[in-house]
Design a protein around this motif. Sequence first.
Motif, PDB file in Angstrom:
ATOM      1  N   HIS A 149       0.730  -1.321   0.121  1.00 13.99           N
ATOM      2  CA  HIS A 149      -0.246   0.110   0.105  1.00 13.99           C
ATOM      3  C   HIS A 149       0.861   1.224  -0.075  1.00 13.99           C
ATOM      4  CE1 HIS A 149      -3.084  -2.708   2.052  1.00 13.99           C
ATOM      5  NE2 HIS A 149      -3.120  -2.830   0.931  1.00 13.99           N
ATOM      6  N   ARG A 150       1.930   1.237  -0.434  1.00 14.37           N
ATOM      7  CA  ARG A 150       2.876   2.172  -0.531  1.00 14.37           C
ATOM      8  C   ARG A 150       2.301   3.672  -1.189  1.00 14.37           C
ATOM      9  NH1 ARG A 150       8.531   0.533  -2.264  1.00 14.37           N
ATOM     10  NH2 ARG A 150       7.723  -1.432  -1.459  1.00 14.37           N
ATOM     11  N   ALA A 151       1.382   3.270  -2.160  1.00 16.60           N
ATOM     12  CA  ALA A 151       0.995   4.524  -2.942  1.00 16.60           C
ATOM     13  C   ALA A 151       0.291   5.269  -1.983  1.00 16.60           C
ATOM     14  CB  ALA A 151       0.059   4.196  -3.926  1.00 16.60           C
TER      15      ALA A 151
END
Length: 181
Positions: free
Chosen positions: A162-164
């Motif tokens: 979920h780094r976005a």
Amino acid sequence: MLGPRIPALHRAYRRREPTEPDVRDLLLRVARAAGTPAYYSTCRDGRIAVVESTGPPAADGDPFEAGTEPHAHATAHGKVLLAALSRPARRRYLAEHGLPRFTEHTITDPDRLEAELGLVRRLGLAVSVGEYDPDWMCLAVPLPPAGGGPARALSVSLPTAHRAARGRIGDVLTRAARQFG
């Protein structure tokens, strides 16, 4: 046997490292806004610890639980707290705990860590992507000191997949810390 004693030990620890009542509210607000567990950490007498968390212990394999943090160099909340220490205090902490490698992303070079901590001080935000556990990332901000008390950090953890969401969650943390102070 230690197992049944863990809740009592944690309660005793929390009595020694109390949190202000509004810290729990702050964590719950951040956890709701970020959609991920939130943490409150402190550094007192050279000990870094996660004092309070919104997540249940070991929820979904989440590596950040309440307790002493001996691997601060590999976590965002640890980096915020290491950055707040004086250079001699930071050196003592690192001499005691070292810079062990947990993943290929762990910072193990003292000069590189010092550069990272300088960036944390300038930006007011620390990020650890897969440094302690390859499946997790952590973002953290410093909280304003409470009347000369210990350095404090507010952080969240989320899967690296979920780094976005990193920018949005960084904004959530920054706003929450500003409003808390």
